[in-house]
Design a protein around this motif. Structure first.
Motif, PDB file in Angstrom:
ATOM      1  N   MET A   1       0.786  -1.171  -0.130  1.00  0.00           N
ATOM      2  CA  MET A   1       0.076   0.075   0.150  1.00  0.00           C
ATOM      3  C   MET A   1       0.764   1.454   0.039  1.00  0.00           C
ATOM      4  SD  MET A   1      -2.806   1.043   2.992  1.00  0.00           S
ATOM      5  CE  MET A   1      -3.710  -0.289   2.932  1.00  0.00           C
ATOM      6  N   PRO A   2       0.789   2.113  -0.867  1.00  0.00           N
ATOM      7  CA  PRO A   2       1.475   3.211  -1.050  1.00  0.00           C
ATOM      8  C   PRO A   2       1.342   4.173   0.430  1.00  0.00           C
ATOM      9  CG  PRO A   2       0.305   3.084  -3.129  1.00  0.00           C
ATOM     10  CD  PRO A   2      -0.224   2.251  -2.132  1.00  0.00           C
ATOM     11  N   ARG A   3       2.382   4.798   0.617  1.00  0.00           N
ATOM     12  CA  ARG A   3       2.344   5.673   1.929  1.00  0.00           C
ATOM     13  C   ARG A   3       3.414   6.767   1.835  1.00  0.00           C
ATOM     14  NH1 ARG A   3       4.735   0.813   3.338  1.00  0.00           N
ATOM     15  NH2 ARG A   3       6.967   0.957   4.470  1.00  0.00           N
ATOM     16  N   ALA A   4       3.121   8.034   2.374  1.00  0.00           N
ATOM     17  CA  ALA A   4       3.951   8.913   2.809  1.00  0.00           C
ATOM     18  C   ALA A   4       4.576   9.117   3.699  1.00  0.00           C
ATOM     19  CB  ALA A   4       3.113  10.048   1.976  1.00  0.00           C
ATOM     20  N   VAL A   5       5.836   9.256   3.791  1.00  0.00           N
ATOM     21  CA  VAL A   5       6.442   9.168   5.167  1.00  0.00           C
ATOM     22  C   VAL A   5       7.430  10.771   5.232  1.00  0.00           C
ATOM     23  CG1 VAL A   5       8.229   7.995   6.512  1.00  0.00           C
ATOM     24  CG2 VAL A   5       6.513   6.726   5.154  1.00  0.00           C
ATOM     25  N   TRP A   6       7.283  11.187   6.341  1.00  0.00           N
ATOM     26  CA  TRP A   6       7.877  12.411   6.691  1.00  0.00           C
ATOM     27  C   TRP A   6       8.246  12.445   8.092  1.00  0.00           C
ATOM     28  CZ3 TRP A   6       6.406  16.453  10.004  1.00  0.00           C
ATOM     29  CH2 TRP A   6       7.278  17.605  10.010  1.00  0.00           C
ATOM     30  N   ASN A   7       9.752  12.606   8.213  1.00  0.00           N
ATOM     31  CA  ASN A   7      10.231  12.807   9.776  1.00  0.00           C
ATOM     32  C   ASN A   7       9.816  11.529  10.334  1.00  0.00           C
ATOM     33  OD1 ASN A   7      11.669  14.086  11.503  1.00  0.00           O
ATOM     34  ND2 ASN A   7       9.955  15.088  12.485  1.00  0.00           N
ATOM     35  N   ASP A   8       9.893  10.501   9.820  1.00  0.00           N
ATOM     36  CA  ASP A   8       9.799   9.065  10.410  1.00  0.00           C
ATOM     37  C   ASP A   8       8.310   8.916  10.655  1.00  0.00           C
ATOM     38  OD1 ASP A   8      12.348   8.134  10.285  1.00  0.00           O
ATOM     39  OD2 ASP A   8      12.955   9.140  12.240  1.00  0.00           O
ATOM     40  N   LEU A   9       7.482   9.701  10.513  1.00  0.00           N
ATOM     41  CA  LEU A   9       5.890   9.630  10.607  1.00  0.00           C
ATOM     42  C   LEU A   9       5.260   9.232   9.123  1.00  0.00           C
ATOM     43  CD1 LEU A   9       5.150  12.767  12.285  1.00  0.00           C
ATOM     44  CD2 LEU A   9       5.373  10.631  13.396  1.00  0.00           C
ATOM     45  N   VAL A  10       4.427   8.189   9.267  1.00  0.00           N
ATOM     46  CA  VAL A  10       3.443   7.830   8.155  1.00  0.00           C
ATOM     47  C   VAL A  10       2.333   8.972   8.050  1.00  0.00           C
ATOM     48  CG1 VAL A  10       1.879   6.304   7.054  1.00  0.00           C
ATOM     49  CG2 VAL A  10       3.874   5.398   8.139  1.00  0.00           C
ATOM     50  N   ILE A  11       2.440   9.791   7.040  1.00  0.00           N
ATOM     51  CA  ILE A  11       1.267  11.048   7.090  1.00  0.00           C
ATOM     52  C   ILE A  11       0.198  10.839   6.073  1.00  0.00           C
ATOM     53  CG2 ILE A  11       3.166  12.748   8.042  1.00  0.00           C
ATOM     54  CD1 ILE A  11       3.431  13.693   4.852  1.00  0.00           C
ATOM     55  N   ALA A  12       0.154   9.785   5.170  1.00  0.00           N
ATOM     56  CA  ALA A  12      -0.880   9.276   4.482  1.00  0.00           C
ATOM     57  C   ALA A  12      -0.413   7.774   3.975  1.00  0.00           C
ATOM     58  CB  ALA A  12      -0.934  10.380   3.209  1.00  0.00           C
ATOM     59  N   GLU A  13      -1.872   7.263   3.761  1.00  0.00           N
ATOM     60  CA  GLU A  13      -1.580   5.971   3.669  1.00  0.00           C
ATOM     61  C   GLU A  13      -2.641   5.385   2.913  1.00  0.00           C
ATOM     62  OE1 GLU A  13       0.262   1.671   5.487  1.00  0.00           O
ATOM     63  OE2 GLU A  13      -0.953   3.111   6.684  1.00  0.00           O
ATOM     64  N   SER A  14      -2.664   4.801   1.651  1.00  0.00           N
ATOM     65  CA  SER A  14      -4.066   4.424   0.615  1.00  0.00           C
ATOM     66  C   SER A  14      -3.771   3.664  -0.426  1.00  0.00           C
ATOM     67  CB  SER A  14      -4.778   5.618   0.343  1.00  0.00           C
ATOM     68  OG  SER A  14      -5.871   5.293  -0.476  1.00  0.00           O
TER      69      SER A  14
END
Length: 94
Positions: A1-14
């Motif tokens: 599942m694609p996910r956006a990671v910033w500063n070791d945080l998953v900020i979006a996933e879908s």
């Protein structure tokens, strides 16, 4: 599942992303609202329209204008309506 990671945080996933010009556009509803700050930045794309930006901020770290979206995309870009994309120090993992 694609996910956006910033500063070791998953900020979006879908599983429901749309790829346009090499960028994954995530449904806005999947974006963590608690790390977002408004921005006054806007840019214009001749076929997508006017983009608005958001700044990421968490634990004293920020990434200015790292999120963008098209509030009112032009007809040819209708697929990005209600979606966000990322750049700068956000990594999108397929």
């Amino acid at each position: 599942m694609p996910r956006a990671v910033w500063n070791d945080l998953v900020i979006a996933e879908s599983d429901d992303t749309v790829v346009v010009e090499g960028n994954h556009y995530f449904p806005r509803a999947t974006l963590r609202e608690d790390v977002l700050r408004d921005s006054d930045t806007h840019t214009y794309c001749p076929w997508k329209g006017t983009a608005s930006y958001l700044t990421l901020e968490h634990a004293g770290v920020s990434s200015t204008d790292a999120v963008w979206f098209y509030p009112e995309p032009l007809p040819d870009a209708a697929m990005v309506r209600d979606r966000v994309a990322f750049w700068k120090d956000v990594t999108v993992i397929d």
